[in-house]
Every structure is written in C-alpha cells, then in structure tokens.
Design an enzyme around this catalytic site. Structure first.
Site, PDB file in Angstrom:
ATOM      1  N   SER A   1       1.406  -0.769   0.516  1.00  0.00           N
ATOM      2  CA  SER A   1      -0.271  -0.182   0.172  1.00  0.00           C
ATOM      3  C   SER A   1       0.938   1.444  -0.042  1.00  0.00           C
ATOM      4  O   SER A   1       1.786   0.877   0.804  1.00  0.00           O
ATOM      5  CB  SER A   1      -1.107   0.246   0.874  1.00  0.00           C
ATOM      6  OG  SER A   1      -2.112   1.150   0.951  1.00  0.00           O
ATOM      7  N   ASP A   2       0.355   2.038  -0.938  1.00  0.00           N
ATOM      8  CA  ASP A   2       1.007   3.608  -0.870  1.00  0.00           C
ATOM      9  C   ASP A   2       0.143   4.389  -0.420  1.00  0.00           C
ATOM     10  O   ASP A   2      -1.191   4.575  -1.417  1.00  0.00           O
ATOM     11  CB  ASP A   2       1.868   3.348  -1.703  1.00  0.00           C
ATOM     12  CG  ASP A   2       3.488   4.666  -1.727  1.00  0.00           C
ATOM     13  OD1 ASP A   2       4.220   4.547  -1.094  1.00  0.00           O
ATOM     14  OD2 ASP A   2       3.372   5.799  -1.777  1.00  0.00           O
ATOM     15  N   SER A   3       0.429   5.509   0.292  1.00  0.00           N
ATOM     16  CA  SER A   3      -0.872   7.224  -0.195  1.00  0.00           C
ATOM     17  C   SER A   3       0.982   8.401  -1.318  1.00  0.00           C
ATOM     18  O   SER A   3       2.115   8.352  -0.429  1.00  0.00           O
ATOM     19  CB  SER A   3      -1.123   6.862   1.404  1.00  0.00           C
ATOM     20  OG  SER A   3      -1.815   6.087   1.311  1.00  0.00           O
TER      21      SER A   3
END
Length: 196
Positions: free
Chosen positions: A71-73
């Site tokens: 996951s990444d933001s």
C-alpha cells in the site's frame, strides 16, 4: 489466513487489526526515493499504484504462497506538486503553508500479489480541503505533533489533532489513513480468506 502486509506503517497495521483481519507485517525493503525518481513522469494516482505494487511484488517474490498486500499514499496539490514526507520540522511547516486554504488530493493505493504476480489492485482518492492556517496555529500544531507526524505524507494524523487542519474531507477515512480498507476486505472475502 495467509496475508502479509508489506509495510511497517502503524496506521495500516491498526486498520487491519481493528477490522479483525489476521496478518503478519514485514518490511518491504523498497528504496522509495529511487522508485519515485524513476517513476516521476506518472500521475499521482499511477505513482501511488506503482509504489504499492512495487512493495507487494518485492515481498511476494521472497514469500511464495502468501497473499502480500502493498500500500502507498501520496498527497498531490492542485498545481500538481507531490508532497513527500517532511524531512524536518521546517519542511513540515512549509508543507502546511502550501496546503493552507487549499484543496489537495490524497491518493491511497493497495495491491495484492501472490507468487510474485500482482493479482488485485485498487486506488482511491480523498479530497482534502484545508482551512486557512495561521503561522501561529502551524507552530502550535507542530509543537504538539512533531516528530510524531514526521513519517506522514501531508503532516497529519486525521484521527488526532490533524483533524483541526480541515474544513471538509470528501472520501473514505480509511483512504485518508493510508489504505482503501473496504476494498481490501471485499477482495479477501471473494478469495475466501474472510467469512462472507
């Protein structure tokens, strides 16, 4: 359950734990700065997706037989500038001044890999409307929150005093926390990893 979270992010671990999802967490070991430099021509949406995939694939390659969640933001300002994690308190103050009185997009991506292949992905956007922030507020906020927010894109924990930065938020709180959790849960149910 054979889910591995390719992240040491406290908020992502807390989301999965609170949702009752059994998992193990491991460090992805991705050089994010080098990856961002190599992928700099991508849109913010696609960059978040590519970084999430990179993390999932890196761990999946060394852990066959498991579902690996990467996951990444990313925070993207309206003028296209992408903000990264602040390097120090002065940088955090500069980020807050850039966001003050404006809207930014927070993109959160999740990719699940199995046996070295990406098998599922979802990217979601939250529209974050920051109220006008005085310099005095920024300093008081950083006195209370620094260095706890040093690892946060956008310089906020929305579940804490960071909520005071905003006039309005459009989108899922899970997306703001760093992962489109409801979509991840849907996938795990479809795979039979969670009860229907």
């Amino acid at each position: 359950m054979s889910l591995i979270l390719a992240s040491q992010s406290a908020s992502r671990r807390a989301m999965l734990t609170a949702a009752g999802v059994p998992f193990e967490a491991t460090f992805a070991g991705v050089d994010e700065d080098a990856a961002k430099a190599a992928l700099r021509d991508l849109s913010p949406r696609d960059l978040a997706d590519a970084l999430a995939e990179l993390k999932a694939l890196k761990v999946s390659a060394r852990m066959p037989g498991y579902l690996v969640l990467g996951s990444d933001s990313l925070v993207a300002l309206e003028d296209g500038i992408i903000l990264d994690k602040p390097v120090d308190r002065a940088d955090a103050a500069a980020h807050l001044r850039l966001m003050s009185g404006k809207r930014h997009d927070l993109w959160s991506a999740a990719v699940i890999a199995e046996n070295g292949q990406a098998i599922w992905r979802h990217v979601e956007r939250a529209k974050m409307h920051v109220r006008p922030l005085s310099d005095a507020f920024i300093e008081t906020y950083l006195d209370a929150e620094w260095p706890a927010i040093s690892g946060c894109v956008g310089c906020y924990h929305i579940e804490g005093p960071g909520a005071q930065l905003f006039a309005k938020i459009e989108g899922s709180q899970f997306t703001v926390l760093g992962m489109p959790l409801l979509n991840v849960l849907d996938f795990l149910r479809a795979r039979g990893e969670l009860p229907v």
